[in-house]
Write a protein that holds these residues in place. Sequence first.
Motif, PDB file in Angstrom:
ATOM      1  N   MET A  89      68.415  46.888  76.915  1.00 51.99           N
ATOM      2  CA  MET A  89      69.767  46.752  77.413  1.00 51.99           C
ATOM      3  C   MET A  89      70.332  48.133  77.720  1.00 51.99           C
ATOM      4  N   GLU A  90      71.104  48.240  78.792  1.00 52.49           N
ATOM      5  CA  GLU A  90      71.725  49.509  79.156  1.00 52.49           C
ATOM      6  C   GLU A  90      73.201  49.467  78.787  1.00 52.49           C
ATOM      7  N   LYS A  91      73.673  50.553  78.186  1.00 55.72           N
ATOM      8  CA  LYS A  91      75.073  50.682  77.814  1.00 55.72           C
ATOM      9  C   LYS A  91      75.637  51.912  78.494  1.00 55.72           C
ATOM     10  N   HIS A  92      76.971  51.947  78.612  1.00 55.18           N
ATOM     11  CA  HIS A  92      77.636  53.057  79.275  1.00 55.18           C
ATOM     12  C   HIS A  92      78.712  53.635  78.365  1.00 55.18           C
ATOM     13  N   SER A  93      78.751  54.959  78.301  1.00 51.73           N
ATOM     14  CA  SER A  93      79.768  55.671  77.537  1.00 51.73           C
ATOM     15  C   SER A  93      80.317  56.796  78.388  1.00 51.73           C
ATOM     16  N   VAL A 152      83.027  58.883  58.196  1.00 53.16           N
ATOM     17  CA  VAL A 152      82.308  57.640  57.893  1.00 53.16           C
ATOM     18  C   VAL A 152      81.465  57.228  59.087  1.00 53.16           C
ATOM     19  N   GLY A 153      80.487  56.378  58.840  1.00 54.08           N
ATOM     20  CA  GLY A 153      79.688  55.836  59.931  1.00 54.08           C
ATOM     21  C   GLY A 153      78.659  56.804  60.468  1.00 54.08           C
ATOM     22  N   GLN A 154      78.006  56.321  61.515  1.00 50.94           N
ATOM     23  CA  GLN A 154      76.951  57.104  62.133  1.00 50.94           C
ATOM     24  C   GLN A 154      77.536  58.368  62.757  1.00 50.94           C
ATOM     25  N   MET A 155      76.949  59.496  62.461  1.00 48.01           N
ATOM     26  CA  MET A 155      77.367  60.802  62.953  1.00 48.01           C
ATOM     27  C   MET A 155      78.765  61.186  62.470  1.00 48.01           C
ATOM     28  N   PHE A 174      70.137  58.644  77.161  1.00 45.00           N
ATOM     29  CA  PHE A 174      69.394  58.771  75.919  1.00 45.00           C
ATOM     30  C   PHE A 174      69.192  57.381  75.325  1.00 45.00           C
ATOM     31  N   MET A 175      68.293  57.290  74.381  1.00 42.30           N
ATOM     32  CA  MET A 175      68.038  56.032  73.684  1.00 42.30           C
ATOM     33  C   MET A 175      68.808  56.021  72.372  1.00 42.30           C
ATOM     34  N   HIS A 176      69.446  54.883  72.070  1.00 44.30           N
ATOM     35  CA  HIS A 176      70.179  54.730  70.812  1.00 44.30           C
ATOM     36  C   HIS A 176      69.976  53.303  70.316  1.00 44.30           C
ATOM     37  N   ASP A 177      69.358  53.170  69.171  1.00 42.78           N
ATOM     38  CA  ASP A 177      69.091  51.849  68.573  1.00 42.78           C
ATOM     39  C   ASP A 177      68.392  50.909  69.557  1.00 42.78           C
ATOM     40  N   GLY A 178      67.451  51.445  70.329  1.00 45.19           N
ATOM     41  CA  GLY A 178      66.677  50.640  71.256  1.00 45.19           C
ATOM     42  C   GLY A 178      67.334  50.379  72.593  1.00 45.19           C
ATOM     43  N   ASP A 179      68.552  50.882  72.783  1.00 47.09           N
ATOM     44  CA  ASP A 179      69.259  50.709  74.051  1.00 47.09           C
ATOM     45  C   ASP A 179      69.292  52.022  74.816  1.00 47.09           C
ATOM     46  N   CYS A 180      69.204  51.925  76.142  1.00 45.24           N
ATOM     47  CA  CYS A 180      69.370  53.096  76.993  1.00 45.24           C
ATOM     48  C   CYS A 180      70.869  53.275  77.238  1.00 45.24           C
TER      49      CYS A 180
END
Length: 136
Positions: free
Chosen positions: A1-5, A24-27, A71-77
Amino acid sequence: MEKHSVACIVLDGRKILIARRNPVGQMGGRWEFPGGKREDGETDAETLVREFREEFGVEVRAGDAVAAASFMHDGDCVQLHAYRVFVPHDGISVPYTLSEHSEYCWVDIGDIPRYDFVDSDLLLYPEVKAYVLAQG
């Protein structure tokens, strides 16, 4: 799955606005260019405006595209796009209202590597630095 930020590049001469994520949380606790995930049906410009309203309590205006990376993050591009953003004030005399960050500051673009920056935003850094330096 592709996501956009999107990442917000806010300039004042050679200085750029960076923010430290809540611990808190990731990063958690790391520095970043403000921004966030694009929601379904949003344009990048709408995302920038929404994210700044939610995270800093101010209305902003989106400007030119500055940089892009993937980049890849948790299996998503993830497609990450950085845009120049214009803020109504610098957040110093009238502080921004933070919801997702513990602090923010204005730093010289050349000082970014001294901060514990999130990896994804570091992918944008060379293009962002070139853009800032070209602005004068």
